[in-house]
Design a protein around this motif. Structure first.
Motif, PDB file in Angstrom:
ATOM      1  N   PHE A 168      75.027  20.685  70.193  1.00 31.54           N
ATOM      2  CA  PHE A 168      75.592  21.397  71.345  1.00 31.54           C
ATOM      3  C   PHE A 168      76.284  20.454  72.320  1.00 31.54           C
ATOM      4  CE2 PHE A 168      73.225  24.792  69.624  1.00 31.54           C
ATOM      5  CZ  PHE A 168      73.630  25.981  70.238  1.00 31.54           C
ATOM      6  N   ALA A 215      79.513  19.209  70.812  1.00 31.46           N
ATOM      7  CA  ALA A 215      80.451  20.329  70.750  1.00 31.46           C
ATOM      8  C   ALA A 215      81.063  20.584  72.122  1.00 31.46           C
ATOM      9  CB  ALA A 215      79.748  21.578  70.245  1.00 31.46           C
ATOM     10  N   GLN A 266      77.413  21.501  78.203  1.00 30.36           N
ATOM     11  CA  GLN A 266      76.452  22.085  77.270  1.00 30.36           C
ATOM     12  C   GLN A 266      75.955  23.467  77.698  1.00 30.36           C
ATOM     13  OE1 GLN A 266      73.294  19.490  75.986  1.00 30.36           O
ATOM     14  NE2 GLN A 266      72.013  21.172  75.254  1.00 30.36           N
ATOM     15  N   VAL A 309      80.389  24.276  67.134  1.00 26.07           N
ATOM     16  CA  VAL A 309      78.961  23.960  67.017  1.00 26.07           C
ATOM     17  C   VAL A 309      78.547  23.928  65.540  1.00 26.07           C
ATOM     18  CG1 VAL A 309      76.610  24.732  67.556  1.00 26.07           C
ATOM     19  CG2 VAL A 309      78.402  24.889  69.296  1.00 26.07           C
TER      20      VAL A 309
END
Length: 303
Positions: A18, A21, A29, A12
């Motif tokens: 988010f 990532a 998420q 992150v």
């Protein structure tokens, strides 16, 4: 702080998003958000400033970032160390040998040994007697196949005889004496000798001198060869004759005749030398393999 959570934090921090990532981590998420929330709850500080379009590290997050990288790297290092510790250590045997005295039997012997010891890394080093003496003392080889080393400490080294050799006269094939079953030293009185330097092989040099002196002559030395192959090439070219170990026949049979000496009773054994303190199963197995082949090697010399 578990490793998985720290990996999420680092991802992150690098991507600053988010959703992206989560995609890189093959996750979703909500799971990524939970990992960050759990980490912030454990430490007791906020690690990211979140906005609709941007995720930035807080001051606390910036402090954690390099430490998290160190933890991840150390985790990899520890795992690798443990894996390597569980692997069988590569084992090796370093072998020094005399070329002419060993090349006729050593390849098959080493091949037979390795067939039962596939995990052994065997290294072969062609060395002179003096080079093996130094290598044994300095622990640069584990076992040496060489002639007698009188100055090697018997308390520190184990010495095993492998086979015995004897002197022969080596002549070019067109020499008048090449068809003899044996030769008397007296028949060599007018020959040119090709002999190794005294310092190269003292025992052989002295033996030849004594044999010749028995018939009241000194050998007429034409020159000193660099090695056994140089000697064989010189003899086969008609530059002189020599007195050498019988094992030279394995590199000279097509060009020279090797004839026993009537007066000589001397034997030149080949020994195995290895350190007592470094005896292990691998060295013992190799030595046993050699000793089992000793009679076969001896027969090869006199066939």
């Amino acid at each position: 702080m578990d490793i998985k959570t720290l990996r999420t934090f680092l991802t992150v921090a690098r991507i600053k998003n988010f959703s992206l990532a989560a995609k890189e981590l093959n996750s979703v998420q909500p799971t990524v958000s939970r990992h960050i929330s759990d980490l912030e709850g454990e430490i007791g500080v906020k690690l990211f400033n979140r906005t609709t379009h941007l995720v930035e590290l807080t001051a606390a997050g910036k402090v954690l970032l390099p430490e998290a990288i160190k933890i991840i790297e150390n985790d990899k290092k520890v795992k690798q160390l443990v894996i390597e510790a569980d692997r069988p250590a590569e084992q090796s045997i370093r072998i020094g040998y005399l070329a002419t005295a060993c090349s006729f039997f050593l390849p098959n012997l080493i091949g037979e040994y390795l067939a039962d010891h596939e995990n052994i890394n065997t290294q072969l080093y062609e060395m002179s007697v003096e080079e093996q003496r130094i290598a044994l003392i300095e622990n640069n080889i584990d076992i040496g196949f060489t002639r007698r080393l009188s100055d090697i400490d018997g308390h520190e080294f184990v010495v095993k005889e492998l086979y015995q050799d004897e002197p022969v006269v080596i002549l070019p094939l067109n020499h008048p004496l090449s068809k003899c079953s044996e030769i008397s030293i007296s028949q060599l009185k007018h020959e040119k000798f090709i002999l190794f330097k005294k310092a190269s092989w003292l025992e052989m040099y002295n033996h030849i001198q004594v044999l010749c002196q028995g018939y009241e002559f000194s050998p007429n030395v034409a020159f000193h060869p660099e090695n056994m192959r140089h000697l064989v090439t010189s003899v086969s070219s008609g530059l002189g004759i020599s007195i050498v170990p019988r094992c030279i026949k394995f590199i000279s049979e097509s060009n020279c005749a090797c004839i026993p000496i009537k007066e000589s009773q001397l034997s030149w054994p080949i020994y195995m030398y290895y350190r007592r303190k470094q005896i292990n199963n691998n060295i013992e197995s190799l030595v046993d393999c050699c000793l089992k082949q000793s009679n076969t090697i001896q027969q090869m010399i006199f066939d």
